[in-house]
Design a protein around this motif. Structure first.
Motif, mmCIF file in Angstrom:
data_model
loop_
_atom_site.group_PDB
_atom_site.id
_atom_site.type_symbol
_atom_site.label_atom_id
_atom_site.label_comp_id
_atom_site.label_asym_id
_atom_site.label_seq_id
_atom_site.Cartn_x
_atom_site.Cartn_y
_atom_site.Cartn_z
ATOM 1 N N UNK A 60 24.576 48.611 2.061
ATOM 2 C CA UNK A 60 24.118 47.251 1.408
ATOM 3 C C UNK A 60 22.745 47.141 1.823
ATOM 4 N N UNK A 61 22.281 47.657 3.122
ATOM 5 C CA UNK A 61 21.278 47.295 3.616
ATOM 6 C C UNK A 61 20.611 48.469 4.351
ATOM 7 N N UNK A 62 19.178 48.723 3.857
ATOM 8 C CA UNK A 62 18.482 49.902 4.399
ATOM 9 C C UNK A 62 18.285 49.920 5.987
ATOM 10 N N UNK A 63 18.469 48.850 6.590
ATOM 11 C CA UNK A 63 18.200 48.689 8.110
ATOM 12 C C UNK A 63 19.346 49.063 8.868
ATOM 13 N N UNK A 64 20.567 48.747 8.098
ATOM 14 C CA UNK A 64 21.839 49.523 8.844
ATOM 15 C C UNK A 64 21.894 50.690 8.576
ATOM 16 N N UNK A 65 21.685 51.397 7.342
ATOM 17 C CA UNK A 65 21.320 52.998 7.368
ATOM 18 C C UNK A 65 20.635 53.449 8.352
ATOM 19 N N UNK A 66 19.672 52.976 8.814
ATOM 20 C CA UNK A 66 18.805 53.570 9.777
ATOM 21 C C UNK A 66 19.187 53.505 11.269
ATOM 22 N N UNK A 67 20.025 52.422 11.241
ATOM 23 C CA UNK A 67 20.861 52.567 12.811
ATOM 24 C C UNK A 67 21.978 53.564 12.640
ATOM 25 N N UNK A 68 22.472 53.682 11.702
ATOM 26 C CA UNK A 68 23.510 54.740 11.657
ATOM 27 C C UNK A 68 22.874 56.225 11.482
ATOM 28 N N UNK A 69 21.698 56.408 10.991
ATOM 29 C CA UNK A 69 21.019 57.669 10.941
ATOM 30 C C UNK A 69 20.581 57.923 12.523
ATOM 31 N N UNK A 70 20.019 56.920 13.339
ATOM 32 C CA UNK A 70 19.663 57.279 14.630
ATOM 33 C C UNK A 70 20.535 57.724 15.479
ATOM 34 N N UNK A 71 21.989 57.297 15.225
ATOM 35 C CA UNK A 71 23.023 57.763 16.240
ATOM 36 C C UNK A 71 22.957 59.499 16.151
ATOM 37 N N UNK A 72 22.662 60.019 15.053
ATOM 38 C CA UNK A 72 22.467 61.582 14.803
ATOM 39 C C UNK A 72 21.205 62.383 15.065
ATOM 40 N N UNK A 73 20.299 61.442 15.165
ATOM 41 C CA UNK A 73 19.003 61.788 15.479
ATOM 42 C C UNK A 73 18.638 62.582 16.792
ATOM 43 N N UNK A 74 17.951 63.613 16.945
ATOM 44 C CA UNK A 74 17.522 63.818 18.229
ATOM 45 C C UNK A 74 16.563 63.068 19.071
#
Length: 156
Positions: free
Chosen positions: A94-108
């Motif tokens: 629903x929110x791009x900010x929440x997407x970014x937080x989930x993406x950061x969990x998998x980022x190096x």
């Protein structure tokens, strides 16, 4: 903390909000599913999907090819326009900010104080070795079912 509306089957925690049926933690972000079983938090659903490759509902075992992560369950899955929502794989947000937080969990990203962002796991490991004299365990990277941000580092 986002206060959310409760699902009909979700239990209430001591703060009065619903808790996830899997981790028993208060839910800030809900998983909205096509089968309408919305009693799991977004983090547990994301772990099941990304780490264990499970797309089935933990309650009814329905095959849920797509999910929505939302701050409440006021809308049914069918009411969302998935084409207009930010997505990460088969999850729409629903929110791009929440997407970014989930993406950061998998980022190096360096898990230590510096927070250096790297382009690959190899680059992150090189950074950990040269800057912090630390590294990941090979066995843990291969077999430990956690996101990169939760992997442990060890002294060289």
């Amino acid at each position: 903390m986002i206060k959310s509306s409760t699902s009909s089957m979700a239990s209430s925690s001591s703060y009065g909000g619903p808790v996830c049926m899997m981790c028993c933690e208060p839910m800030d972000i809900f998983t909205v599913t096509p089968c309408n079983h919305n009693e799991t938090c977004a983090l547990c659903s994301f772990k099941r999907r990304e780490l264990y490759h499970r797309k089935d509902c933990p309650i009814c075992k329905a095959d849920n090819q797509r999910l929505v992560f939302a701050p409440n369950t006021s809308k049914k899955f069918s009411e969302y326009n998935l084409a207009t929502m930010p997505a990460l794989g088969s999850v729409s947000f629903v929110d791009a900010e929440v997407r970014a937080s989930f993406l950061s969990m998998m980022s190096p990203i360096c898990p230590l104080q510096c927070g250096t962002s790297c382009k690959s796991l190899d680059e992150l490991r090189n950074h950990l070795r040269t800057v912090h004299s630390r590294d990941y365990c090979e066995v843990c990277l291969k077999d430990r079912k956690v996101f990169l941000c939760d992997q442990l580092t060890f002294p060289l």
